[in-house]
Design an enzyme around this catalytic site. Structure first.
Site, PDB file in Angstrom:
ATOM      1  N   ASN A  24       0.537  -1.298   0.279  1.00  0.00           N
ATOM      2  CA  ASN A  24      -0.367  -0.008   0.140  1.00  0.00           C
ATOM      3  C   ASN A  24       0.473   1.278   0.018  1.00  0.00           C
ATOM      4  OD1 ASN A  24      -2.275  -1.811   0.221  1.00  0.00           O
ATOM      5  ND2 ASN A  24      -2.947  -1.346   1.886  1.00  0.00           N
ATOM      6  N   CYS A 121      -9.778  -5.681  -6.851  1.00  0.00           N
ATOM      7  CA  CYS A 121     -10.787  -7.417  -5.662  1.00  0.00           C
ATOM      8  C   CYS A 121     -12.093  -6.396  -5.430  1.00  0.00           C
ATOM      9  CB  CYS A 121     -10.152  -7.565  -4.334  1.00  0.00           C
ATOM     10  SG  CYS A 121      -7.841  -7.843  -4.578  1.00  0.00           S
ATOM     11  N   ASP A 311      -8.256  -5.117   6.193  1.00  0.00           N
ATOM     12  CA  ASP A 311      -6.599  -6.306   5.900  1.00  0.00           C
ATOM     13  C   ASP A 311      -6.351  -7.112   6.613  1.00  0.00           C
ATOM     14  OD1 ASP A 311      -7.394  -4.882   2.686  1.00  0.00           O
ATOM     15  OD2 ASP A 311      -5.386  -3.791   3.178  1.00  0.00           O
TER      16      ASP A 311
END
Length: 441
Positions: A24, A121, A311
């Protein structure tokens, strides 16, 4: 050609893995190099698909990207930045959402940008409206064209006062990358403040940007005319570290994660300890292990930093299937993140998903009919089954469920995991996992 992982479960994962730069952060720092007039050097770069995609996109736009064959460090030189064809961009972007972040730097470098329709995603609605609205507020002209969006700024980008309705990480990155060389001052309120955002700010400051972060989620950027290069070591990937921690817990294993950072994982570590996970925090990483005995259920709600990251949620849910009692997880960031639980249920887990907000954290979609709360009852033995991976974190969660299960699982779609987990099959092999890799027919 896609690959298939055949996993024979029931083997505790034990050993050592190394976690490098954050997925990220690294691709965004690579994009930031476009803003400079000199080469930049990015260190601690992982070998993941997203890095390959951004490397290709930058090269298409004339940026020279050289990888050190020994260290893996990247040198990025933007002096020959140029426009690229929409066909080429589309071919290289794949399902990555990174191209939207190229817009501000490309406008500063060459006066225009084109982004193809974006993928990513399948975990919920991730519209680019925030990004386009931000660019418009800087004075950009946004035009919808076949296959994507063309963005230009005839009078250059101008500083603006911007307020985000939700602390979106992507929109915050867009503001930072666009505002640093915009004319005037930009004030962003409601900003995301994740460690990866702060590390991106550190990158930009090294290049010559003037950026201050206030305690009330306000970021102030004083635009400068020119930026230089940077030399930066990316912060460690806390999401991958947390994934291996959950893998150790689920498989009753013992994994030392070299590179794991306590400072960036404090919220996760507190939760891990409450569940019953063992840890040994060291200077060069963290050892995660199952200490024996029973795991404890808990009530958990995801949230923006410094809350519990979305996450981190999916791998930990697998561990909660083995806890004694009922756990409740309220997902407040992505509305469709519990789709991965269907496979866990087929493996024997007891998980019920609900449309109601089973928690107190403010939720953007509690009244929009999304299944975003889960009740997990345990412990339940897991049995091997066939699994098709839906997304990055859910996919890794399926892997560790299969590794903990009795019997054999056949996992397809594992190439998705390469987007964010460096050499994950090599790491699994090093931890003693019993599996084979074949090509899908």
């Amino acid at each position: 050609m896609s690959s298939v992982l055949t996993i024979r479960g029931g083997v505790p994962l034990t050993g050592r893995v190394t976690v490098r730069g954050a997925k990220n952060l690294v691709p965004k720092a690579m994009v930031a190099a476009l803003l400079g007039s000199e080469p930049s050097v990015l260190r601690n770069v992982p070998e993941i698909k997203d890095v390959e995609v951004v490397t290709s996109l930058l090269q298409l736009h004339g940026v020279t990207v050289v990888k050190d064959p020994v260290t893996g460090d990247l040198t990025l030189d933007p002096k020959d930045a140029k426009t690229a064809s929409s066909t080429a961009i589309d071919a290289h972007a794949g399902d990555s959402r990174i191209p939207i972040l190229l817009c501000g730097p490309l406008i500063h470098a060459i006066g225009e940008a084109f982004i193809p329709d974006l993928g990513g995603c399948k975990i919920g609605d991730r519209p680019i409206d925030y990004h386009l609205n931000v660019l418009r507020q800087f004075g950009a002209v946004v035009e919808k064209r076949p296959g994507g969006i063309h963005i230009s700024a005839p009078h250059g980008l101008q500083g603006a006062k911007i307020s985000l309705p939700y602390p979106s990480v992507g929109a915050t990155e867009q503001v930072l990358l666009s505002a640093t060389r915009a004319e005037g001052i930009t004030e962003l309120s409601g900003a995301a403040t994740e460690p990866e955002i702060i590390d991106l700010i550190a990158v930009l400051q090294k290049m010559g940007a003037i950026i201050s972060v206030q305690t009330d989620r306000t970021i102030r950027i004083e635009g400068v005319k020119d930026l230089g290069g940077y030399d930066h070591r990316a912060l460690s990937d806390r999401n991958e570290s947390a994934s291996w921690a959950s893998a150790a817990l689920v498989t009753r294993g013992d994994i030392f994660v070299e590179g794991a950072s306590q400072r960036d994982m404090m919220t996760f570590l507190n939760t891990y300890r409450k569940v019953g996970g063992g840890m040994d925090i060291r200077e060069d990483g963290i050892r995660f292990y199952h200490p024996g005995g029973k795991l404890s259920p808990l009530v958990l709600e995801t949230d923006v930093h410094p809350g519990f990251m979305t996450d981190w949620q999916q791998p930990l849910v697998v561990a909660l299937t083995q806890a004694e009692g009922v756990s409740i997880v309220h997902e407040t960031v992505y509305e469709n993140r519990f789709g991965f639980t269907e496979a866990l249920t087929r493996m024997g887990a007891s998980i019920q998903v609900h449309r109601e907000c089973l928690g107190s954290v403010p939720c953007r979609f509690g009244q929009r009919n999304f299944l975003h709360s889960a009740v997990i009852s345990g412990p339940t033995p897991l049995q091997g089954t066939d699994i098709d991976i839906p997304d990055l974190r859910g996919g890794f969660s399926h892997l560790i469920a299969a590794l903990a299960a009795t019997g054999t699982s056949r996992v397809t779609g594992i190439d998705i995991i390469n987007r964010g987990y460096e050499r994950f099959t090599d790491k699994l092999a090093g931890l003693g996992a019993d599996f084979d890799i074949t090509s899908a027919k």
